[in-house]
Scaffold this motif. Structure first.
Motif, PDB file in Angstrom:
ATOM      1  N   LEU A   1       0.833  -1.209   0.000  1.00 51.92           N
ATOM      2  CA  LEU A   1       0.000   0.000   0.000  1.00 51.92           C
ATOM      3  C   LEU A   1       0.866   1.258   0.000  1.00 51.92           C
ATOM      4  CD1 LEU A   1      -2.780  -1.111   2.491  1.00 51.92           C
ATOM      5  CD2 LEU A   1      -3.100  -0.585   0.058  1.00 51.92           C
ATOM      6  N   PHE A   2       1.908   1.271   0.821  1.00 50.83           N
ATOM      7  CA  PHE A   2       2.815   2.418   0.877  1.00 50.83           C
ATOM      8  C   PHE A   2       3.460   2.642  -0.490  1.00 50.83           C
ATOM      9  CE2 PHE A   2       6.958   4.388   1.806  1.00 50.83           C
ATOM     10  CZ  PHE A   2       6.543   5.518   2.488  1.00 50.83           C
ATOM     11  N   SER A   3       3.916   1.570  -1.116  1.00 45.15           N
ATOM     12  CA  SER A   3       4.536   1.655  -2.428  1.00 45.15           C
ATOM     13  C   SER A   3       3.533   2.136  -3.472  1.00 45.15           C
ATOM     14  CB  SER A   3       5.084   0.278  -2.822  1.00 45.15           C
ATOM     15  OG  SER A   3       5.570   0.293  -4.145  1.00 45.15           O
ATOM     16  N   ALA A   4       2.298   1.663  -3.388  1.00 43.89           N
ATOM     17  CA  ALA A   4       1.268   2.085  -4.343  1.00 43.89           C
ATOM     18  C   ALA A   4       1.006   3.583  -4.241  1.00 43.89           C
ATOM     19  CB  ALA A   4      -0.018   1.297  -4.114  1.00 43.89           C
ATOM     20  N   VAL A   5       0.958   4.090  -3.030  1.00 48.84           N
ATOM     21  CA  VAL A   5       0.739   5.525  -2.839  1.00 48.84           C
ATOM     22  C   VAL A   5       1.962   6.303  -3.309  1.00 48.84           C
ATOM     23  CG1 VAL A   5       0.361   7.363  -1.152  1.00 48.84           C
ATOM     24  CG2 VAL A   5      -0.898   5.217  -0.945  1.00 48.84           C
ATOM     25  N   ALA A   6       3.143   5.888  -2.879  1.00 45.97           N
ATOM     26  CA  ALA A   6       4.377   6.613  -3.200  1.00 45.97           C
ATOM     27  C   ALA A   6       4.637   6.666  -4.702  1.00 45.97           C
ATOM     28  CB  ALA A   6       5.560   5.984  -2.475  1.00 45.97           C
ATOM     29  N   SER A   7       4.277   5.609  -5.418  1.00 40.92           N
ATOM     30  CA  SER A   7       4.577   5.546  -6.853  1.00 40.92           C
ATOM     31  C   SER A   7       3.422   6.013  -7.728  1.00 40.92           C
ATOM     32  CB  SER A   7       4.960   4.112  -7.234  1.00 40.92           C
ATOM     33  OG  SER A   7       3.853   3.239  -7.041  1.00 40.92           O
ATOM     34  N   HIS A   8       2.297   6.352  -7.118  1.00 39.70           N
ATOM     35  CA  HIS A   8       1.123   6.766  -7.895  1.00 39.70           C
ATOM     36  C   HIS A   8       1.373   8.118  -8.546  1.00 39.70           C
ATOM     37  CE1 HIS A   8      -3.163   7.391  -8.810  1.00 39.70           C
ATOM     38  NE2 HIS A   8      -3.211   6.078  -8.746  1.00 39.70           N
ATOM     39  N   GLU A   9       0.850   8.280  -9.742  1.00 37.43           N
ATOM     40  CA  GLU A   9       1.004   9.537 -10.474  1.00 37.43           C
ATOM     41  C   GLU A   9       0.492  10.703  -9.630  1.00 37.43           C
ATOM     42  OE1 GLU A   9      -0.614  11.608 -14.559  1.00 37.43           O
ATOM     43  OE2 GLU A   9      -0.539   9.430 -14.445  1.00 37.43           O
ATOM     44  N   GLY A  10       1.267  11.748  -9.570  1.00 36.67           N
ATOM     45  CA  GLY A  10       0.896  12.922  -8.788  1.00 36.67           C
ATOM     46  C   GLY A  10       1.236  12.823  -7.317  1.00 36.67           C
ATOM     47  N   GLY A  11       1.773  11.686  -6.881  1.00 37.26           N
ATOM     48  CA  GLY A  11       2.195  11.546  -5.497  1.00 37.26           C
ATOM     49  C   GLY A  11       1.090  11.302  -4.497  1.00 37.26           C
ATOM     50  N   GLU A  12      -0.112  11.079  -4.986  1.00 40.31           N
ATOM     51  CA  GLU A  12      -1.215  10.733  -4.085  1.00 40.31           C
ATOM     52  C   GLU A  12      -2.118   9.742  -4.796  1.00 40.31           C
ATOM     53  OE1 GLU A  12      -3.461  14.193  -3.013  1.00 40.31           O
ATOM     54  OE2 GLU A  12      -4.477  14.265  -4.923  1.00 40.31           O
ATOM     55  N   ALA A  13      -2.866   8.984  -4.001  1.00 37.36           N
ATOM     56  CA  ALA A  13      -3.733   7.960  -4.568  1.00 37.36           C
ATOM     57  C   ALA A  13      -5.036   7.888  -3.799  1.00 37.36           C
ATOM     58  CB  ALA A  13      -3.039   6.599  -4.533  1.00 37.36           C
ATOM     59  N   CYS A  14      -6.106   7.708  -4.549  1.00 39.70           N
ATOM     60  CA  CYS A  14      -7.415   7.468  -3.949  1.00 39.70           C
ATOM     61  C   CYS A  14      -7.419   6.037  -3.425  1.00 39.70           C
ATOM     62  CB  CYS A  14      -8.493   7.647  -5.016  1.00 39.70           C
ATOM     63  SG  CYS A  14     -10.155   7.214  -4.444  1.00 39.70           S
ATOM     64  N   VAL A  15      -8.050   5.840  -2.299  1.00 41.61           N
ATOM     65  CA  VAL A  15      -8.134   4.490  -1.747  1.00 41.61           C
ATOM     66  C   VAL A  15      -8.778   3.546  -2.765  1.00 41.61           C
ATOM     67  CG1 VAL A  15     -10.336   4.795  -0.556  1.00 41.61           C
ATOM     68  CG2 VAL A  15      -8.680   3.168   0.332  1.00 41.61           C
ATOM     69  N   CYS A  16      -9.647   4.062  -3.614  1.00 42.25           N
ATOM     70  CA  CYS A  16     -10.304   3.227  -4.627  1.00 42.25           C
ATOM     71  C   CYS A  16      -9.308   2.699  -5.656  1.00 42.25           C
ATOM     72  CB  CYS A  16     -11.428   4.005  -5.319  1.00 42.25           C
ATOM     73  SG  CYS A  16     -10.883   5.496  -6.171  1.00 42.25           S
ATOM     74  N   ASP A  17      -8.157   3.373  -5.818  1.00 43.42           N
ATOM     75  CA  ASP A  17      -7.156   2.957  -6.800  1.00 43.42           C
ATOM     76  C   ASP A  17      -6.100   2.014  -6.239  1.00 43.42           C
ATOM     77  OD1 ASP A  17      -8.302   4.549  -8.816  1.00 43.42           O
ATOM     78  OD2 ASP A  17      -7.125   6.296  -8.200  1.00 43.42           O
ATOM     79  N   ILE A  18      -6.012   1.867  -4.939  1.00 42.30           N
ATOM     80  CA  ILE A  18      -4.921   1.079  -4.346  1.00 42.30           C
ATOM     81  C   ILE A  18      -5.397  -0.084  -3.498  1.00 42.30           C
ATOM     82  CG2 ILE A  18      -3.271   2.990  -4.358  1.00 42.30           C
ATOM     83  CD1 ILE A  18      -3.908   3.330  -1.331  1.00 42.30           C
ATOM     84  N   SER A  19      -6.705  -0.313  -3.435  1.00 43.45           N
ATOM     85  CA  SER A  19      -7.227  -1.301  -2.492  1.00 43.45           C
ATOM     86  C   SER A  19      -7.169  -2.741  -2.994  1.00 43.45           C
ATOM     87  CB  SER A  19      -8.655  -0.946  -2.084  1.00 43.45           C
ATOM     88  OG  SER A  19      -9.485  -0.888  -3.221  1.00 43.45           O
ATOM     89  N   ASP A  20      -6.665  -2.974  -4.199  1.00 41.18           N
ATOM     90  CA  ASP A  20      -6.576  -4.327  -4.736  1.00 41.18           C
ATOM     91  C   ASP A  20      -5.251  -4.973  -4.336  1.00 41.18           C
ATOM     92  OD1 ASP A  20      -7.088  -6.657  -6.125  1.00 41.18           O
ATOM     93  OD2 ASP A  20      -6.525  -5.827  -8.075  1.00 41.18           O
ATOM     94  N   VAL A  21      -5.145  -5.327  -3.061  1.00 42.72           N
ATOM     95  CA  VAL A  21      -3.922  -5.957  -2.552  1.00 42.72           C
ATOM     96  C   VAL A  21      -4.196  -7.334  -1.953  1.00 42.72           C
ATOM     97  CG1 VAL A  21      -2.627  -3.816  -2.208  1.00 42.72           C
ATOM     98  CG2 VAL A  21      -4.132  -4.644  -0.400  1.00 42.72           C
ATOM     99  N   GLY A  22      -5.338  -7.906  -2.299  1.00 37.70           N
ATOM    100  CA  GLY A  22      -5.629  -9.270  -1.884  1.00 37.70           C
ATOM    101  C   GLY A  22      -6.254  -9.429  -0.515  1.00 37.70           C
ATOM    102  N   VAL A  23      -6.708  -8.323   0.076  1.00 39.71           N
ATOM    103  CA  VAL A  23      -7.396  -8.397   1.362  1.00 39.71           C
ATOM    104  C   VAL A  23      -8.691  -7.594   1.257  1.00 39.71           C
ATOM    105  CG1 VAL A  23      -5.282  -8.744   2.717  1.00 39.71           C
ATOM    106  CG2 VAL A  23      -6.111  -6.429   2.311  1.00 39.71           C
ATOM    107  N   SER A  24      -9.567  -7.765   2.230  1.00 38.95           N
ATOM    108  CA  SER A  24     -10.849  -7.063   2.208  1.00 38.95           C
ATOM    109  C   SER A  24     -10.669  -5.558   2.405  1.00 38.95           C
ATOM    110  CB  SER A  24     -11.763  -7.611   3.304  1.00 38.95           C
ATOM    111  OG  SER A  24     -11.252  -7.267   4.575  1.00 38.95           O
ATOM    112  N   GLN A  25     -11.687  -4.789   2.023  1.00 35.08           N
ATOM    113  CA  GLN A  25     -11.626  -3.340   2.158  1.00 35.08           C
ATOM    114  C   GLN A  25     -11.445  -2.902   3.610  1.00 35.08           C
ATOM    115  OE1 GLN A  25     -13.484  -0.534   3.378  1.00 35.08           O
ATOM    116  NE2 GLN A  25     -11.813   0.649   2.477  1.00 35.08           N
TER     117      GLN A  25
END
Length: 122
Positions: free
Chosen positions: A50-74
């Motif tokens: 999750l940290f990597s997804a946020v850090a590497s996301h375009e613009g330096g920020e990420a919506c939770v809707c864009d990074i929540s696919d990590v194999g666990v429940s919401q």
């Protein structure tokens, strides 16, 4: 001993001093607490992803809707994001129904400074 500036590690509530490079001098108890909290938060594979997804996301920020696919429940994603925020690694902002997360540049700088001296000693 060098006069290297200690970079802040930003917590969501306030800035907390972080640590000099590991090879500069032994850490104080307070510095070790801050660093341990940070590394403990990153010690979980889901949190690290999750940290990597946020850090590497375009613009330096990420919506939770864009990074929540990590194999666990919401709800589990929310729990892990909360732990990352508590460790001072992420900040967030609610926009409508979505929450956007970001890694502040000073957090990455503080992490890099902490480990920078150790890289040259291998």
């Amino acid at each position: 001993m060098s006069n290297a500036k200690v970079l802040p590690l930003l917590a969501p509530e306030a800035a907390a001093p972080c640590c000099p490079p590991l090879t500069e001098r032994p850490m104080s108890a307070e510095e070790a607490e801050v660093a341990a909290k940070m590394f403990k938060a990153l010690g979980d594979p889901v949190r690290l992803r999750l940290f990597s997804a946020v850090a590497s996301h375009e613009g330096g920020e990420a919506c939770v809707c864009d990074i929540s696919d990590v194999g666990v429940s919401q709800p589990t994603v929310s729990h892990h994001l909360k732990k990352l925020k508590e460790a001072g690694l992420l900040s967030s902002e609610r926009r409508g129904t979505w929450v956007y997360y970001r890694v502040e540049p000073s957090v990455l700088a503080a992490m890099g400074a902490l480990l920078a001296g150790a890289a040259g000693t291998a």
